[in-house]
Design an enzyme around this catalytic site. Structure first.
Site, mmCIF file in Angstrom:
data_model
loop_
_atom_site.group_PDB
_atom_site.id
_atom_site.type_symbol
_atom_site.label_atom_id
_atom_site.label_comp_id
_atom_site.label_asym_id
_atom_site.label_seq_id
_atom_site.Cartn_x
_atom_site.Cartn_y
_atom_site.Cartn_z
ATOM 1 N N ARG A 97 0.449 -0.697 -0.194
ATOM 2 C CA ARG A 97 0.026 0.170 -0.107
ATOM 3 C C ARG A 97 0.884 1.078 -0.455
ATOM 4 O O ARG A 97 0.350 2.231 -0.276
ATOM 5 C CB ARG A 97 -0.905 -0.039 0.899
ATOM 6 C CG ARG A 97 -2.140 1.289 1.583
ATOM 7 C CD ARG A 97 -2.917 1.217 0.603
ATOM 8 N NE ARG A 97 -3.681 0.175 0.033
ATOM 9 C CZ ARG A 97 -5.034 0.189 -0.669
ATOM 10 N NH1 ARG A 97 -4.627 0.649 -1.693
ATOM 11 N NH2 ARG A 97 -4.990 -0.906 -1.128
ATOM 12 N N ASN A 356 -1.783 -3.433 8.724
ATOM 13 C CA ASN A 356 -2.951 -4.129 8.477
ATOM 14 C C ASN A 356 -3.765 -4.413 7.256
ATOM 15 O O ASN A 356 -3.043 -4.097 5.656
ATOM 16 C CB ASN A 356 -4.092 -4.189 9.282
ATOM 17 C CG ASN A 356 -4.780 -5.627 9.891
ATOM 18 O OD1 ASN A 356 -4.977 -6.562 10.116
ATOM 19 N ND2 ASN A 356 -4.911 -5.878 11.233
ATOM 20 N N HIS A 358 -5.688 -3.341 5.044
ATOM 21 C CA HIS A 358 -5.537 -2.332 4.268
ATOM 22 C C HIS A 358 -3.700 -1.740 3.730
ATOM 23 O O HIS A 358 -3.223 -1.814 2.226
ATOM 24 C CB HIS A 358 -6.167 -1.151 4.449
ATOM 25 C CG HIS A 358 -6.596 0.190 2.729
ATOM 26 N ND1 HIS A 358 -5.530 1.081 3.244
ATOM 27 C CD2 HIS A 358 -7.116 0.140 2.273
ATOM 28 C CE1 HIS A 358 -5.631 1.522 2.340
ATOM 29 N NE2 HIS A 358 -6.865 1.347 1.521
ATOM 30 N N CYS A 359 -3.088 -2.407 4.483
ATOM 31 C CA CYS A 359 -1.048 -2.087 4.533
ATOM 32 C C CYS A 359 -1.156 -2.725 3.238
ATOM 33 O O CYS A 359 0.264 -2.505 3.017
ATOM 34 C CB CYS A 359 -0.969 -1.747 5.780
ATOM 35 S SG CYS A 359 -1.592 -0.793 7.309
ATOM 36 N N ILE A 360 -1.018 -4.496 3.530
ATOM 37 C CA ILE A 360 -0.780 -5.344 3.210
ATOM 38 C C ILE A 360 -1.013 -5.432 0.690
ATOM 39 O O ILE A 360 -0.359 -6.165 0.788
ATOM 40 C CB ILE A 360 -0.534 -6.358 3.788
ATOM 41 C CG1 ILE A 360 -1.607 -6.796 3.626
ATOM 42 C CG2 ILE A 360 0.270 -6.155 4.598
ATOM 43 C CD1 ILE A 360 -1.481 -8.737 4.738
#
Length: 368
Positions: A97, A356, A358-360
């Site tokens: 992300r 989390n 969304h970040c990955i």
């Protein structure tokens, strides 16, 4: 798929491109395989299981590509469904992300990508690891594989620090974008101008601080996101003794007094905060201690948030973080995304690494 050219010297806005909202249709999703033993416990094996579960959940509704090092290629391939494409790529960690491109479209079949400058969330002034040069090249590599032309943005920015509604509005936090360790030479107005030039937006809505103890310096994607234009999901804590309560209350006040680029007031939906969650002694012991890397200490607060979910074509893939609040979060998401299946994936192992779901993940919008 068009031929890839040299880096474009214009901007997306000047060329008629905009970043779509995440609720708009995707042609796929990118991820990067975790393996750093100084960030992920037990040689990253528990985190790899969690990443594989997220990839499998997303792949039901859209194609997934997983980038992985040569050393981990065979192991990664063995844990993923056959439908997930696996490609070899050198990286420093696994947060696409923030390291991957922000895709933009023009409404006429075009799709390009913005390659932001990356300094590991703060460079030598609070950054989370060094070096980060391989991560700074991830966006260009993804765009090469996707056959998309590239804009190299002149500012340091991570994809998790912006959320757009696809209709001219971008949501950010002051804690991150005004941080001295990102673009200290730029004024607020200059940052806004850069966002508009590279996202095709017209209005910035500034919130204050991000989720309490978020090591990214307060990324917006952990605090709030657009469910659709005019509707914002906001991390919330009713506990007035929890520092998160004051942060969320300030964000609520700012959203209530703001309007979007179309002049609409916001409908604000409160998502419960899990926890508070902390790193256990056993979890901390499993992480290798390396100089220059963010330490993992027993008792440290984890920046858990249900806003940190992936909004796929047919599915919401959200993090399961706390049995006391998981069901409530799921019901809220079901209510605001009735056309999508809502799937929870155990995500504590991802949270232990600093982010989390969304970040990955990084969505690739449909060209057009």
């Amino acid at each position: 798929m068009g031929a890839v050219s040299a880096t474009l010297d214009s901007t997306p806005a000047a060329d008629g491109f905009r970043m779509p909202g995440e609720f708009e249709s995707h042609s796929g999703c990118w991820m990067v395989w975790p393996e750093r033993p100084d960030n992920w416990r037990l040689g990253a094996k528990p985190a790899q299981e969690a990443y594989a579960a997220v990839a499998a959940a997303v792949a039901v509704s859209e194609p997934v590509t997983m980038a992985v090092s040569d050393a981990q290629f065979d192991h990664c391939r063995s844990l993923l469904p056959a439908s997930v494409r696996v490609v070899e790529m050198s990286t420093d960690d696994a947060w696409i992300r923030d390291t991957g491109p922000t895709f933009v479209v023009d409404g006429a079949g075009g799709r390009r990508g913005v390659d932001w400058r990356f300094n590991a969330w703060g460079g030598l002034d609070g950054g989370l690891y060094f070096p980060w040069d391989r991560d700074d090249r991830v966006a260009a590599k993804v765009l090469e594989i996707e056959g998309a032309e590239r804009y190299r943005a002149p500012i340091v920015l991570e994809g998790g620090s912006i959320h757009v509604d696809g209709e001219g509005t971008v949501l950010v936090t002051e804690e991150c974008l005004r941080n001295r360790n990102r673009n200290p030479e730029l004024s607020r107005e200059q940052i806004e101008a850069a966002l508009h030039a590279y996202l095709g937006t017209e209005k910035v809505v500034w919130l204050g601080r991000g989720v309490y103890e978020d090591e990214t310096d307060g990324h917006i994607d952990n605090l709030a996101c657009f469910a659709r234009p005019g509707v914002v999901l906001l991390t919330w804590s009713d506990d007035e003794s929890d520092p998160q309560h004051e942060i969320s209350r300030d964000a609520l006040n700012r959203l209530e007094s703001a309007t979007d680029a179309r002049g609409r007031s916001f409908e604000i939906v409160r998502l419960p905060s899990p926890g508070p969650l902390e790193i256990s002694a056993e979890e901390a012991r499993g992480v290798d201690s390396v100089a220059g890397t963010q330490p993992r200490r027993a008792g440290d607060r984890l920046a858990g948030s249900y806003a940190n979910f992936y909004l796929g074509n047919g599915r919401i893939v959200f993090p399961l973080l706390d049995e006391r609040t998981d069901d409530e979060a799921a019901e809220i998401l079901i209510g605001y995304f009735p056309e999508r299946e809502v799937i929870g994936v155990p995500a504590r192992e991802i949270l232990l690494g600093g982010g989390n779901i969304h970040c990955i993940t990084q969505q690739v919008p449909i060209a057009g």
